[in-house]
Design an enzyme around this catalytic site. Structure first.
Site, mmCIF file in Angstrom:
data_model
loop_
_atom_site.group_PDB
_atom_site.id
_atom_site.type_symbol
_atom_site.label_atom_id
_atom_site.label_comp_id
_atom_site.label_asym_id
_atom_site.label_seq_id
_atom_site.Cartn_x
_atom_site.Cartn_y
_atom_site.Cartn_z
ATOM 1 N N HIS A 16 0.839 -1.207 0.000
ATOM 2 C CA HIS A 16 0.000 0.000 0.000
ATOM 3 C C HIS A 16 0.871 1.254 0.000
ATOM 4 C CE1 HIS A 16 -3.217 -2.490 2.282
ATOM 5 N NE2 HIS A 16 -3.649 -2.318 1.042
ATOM 6 N N LYS A 40 -15.614 -7.176 3.914
ATOM 7 C CA LYS A 40 -14.385 -7.731 4.484
ATOM 8 C C LYS A 40 -14.536 -7.910 5.986
ATOM 9 C CE LYS A 40 -11.240 -5.863 1.033
ATOM 10 N NZ LYS A 40 -10.026 -5.091 0.789
ATOM 11 N N ARG A 89 -2.219 -5.919 -8.456
ATOM 12 C CA ARG A 89 -1.272 -7.007 -8.242
ATOM 13 C C ARG A 89 -1.366 -8.059 -9.337
ATOM 14 N NH1 ARG A 89 -3.231 -8.872 -2.634
ATOM 15 N NH2 ARG A 89 -5.121 -8.249 -3.683
ATOM 16 N N SER A 126 -3.521 -7.509 2.670
ATOM 17 C CA SER A 126 -3.886 -7.321 4.070
ATOM 18 C C SER A 126 -4.506 -8.587 4.649
ATOM 19 C CB SER A 126 -4.870 -6.153 4.216
ATOM 20 O OG SER A 126 -4.239 -4.940 3.931
#
Length: 168
Positions: A16, A40, A89, A126
């Protein structure tokens, strides 16, 4: 131009921070927008995430950290943000982010800039960091030192021994 790097940042990773730092070198003003992502399973409170990001970005004078409530596109319109900066990514990230970029453009006209992540962070998320930390694994190469400490505290709070009240 003022841009925003949005995310849940639960917790903030070095991946990040790489995207945030690159945005800070490329744009006049960068807002790190910390949102509540209801899809999440979060570990840290919004206040904790804001605090960690503020500390992580302290050396970047053109970066501020702000919570986001509601739609990102509306936040951009209300705060004069000219573009959204997101890191990618994998190819699957592109598929999802392209759809979001097109929706945000349609809603408010805000553009999205997609930056490929640095190769050294391409596997870091994360979610994986949280899972490893909660199992008392070493995540020190993926997050700032102060985040390691915060993760250790959370792992100790959620330890099975602590929850059952017994020690092995």
């Amino acid at each position: 131009m003022k841009v925003i790097c949005p995310g849940s940042f639960d917790p903030v990773t070095l991946g990040h921070l790489d995207i945030i730092e690159r945005a800070a070198r490329s744009f006049d003003e960068v807002v790190v927008g910390v949102g509540r992502n209801t899809s999440k399973n979060g570990l840290f409170s919004l206040e904790d995430r804001l605090s960690m990001l503020t500390q992580a970005c302290a050396a970047l004078p053109n970066v501020t950290v702000d919570p986001i409530d509601g739609l990102l596109a509306e936040y951009c319109r209300e705060h004069g943000v000219g573009a959204i900066v997101k890191g990618l990514r994998f190819a699957s990230d592109f598929d999802y982010e392209l759809q979001m970029a097109q929706m945000n453009k349609q809603l408010t006209g805000v553009e999205t800039i997609l930056l490929p992540t640095a190769a050294q962070w391409s596997f870091v998320s994360s979610t994986l960091v949280r899972e490893i930390a909660l199992m008392h694994g070493d995540v020190s190469t993926f997050v700032p030192d102060f985040v390691v400490t915060a993760l250790e505290v959370q792992a100790a709070r959620r330890s099975p021994e602590r929850e059952s009240g017994s020690r092995r």
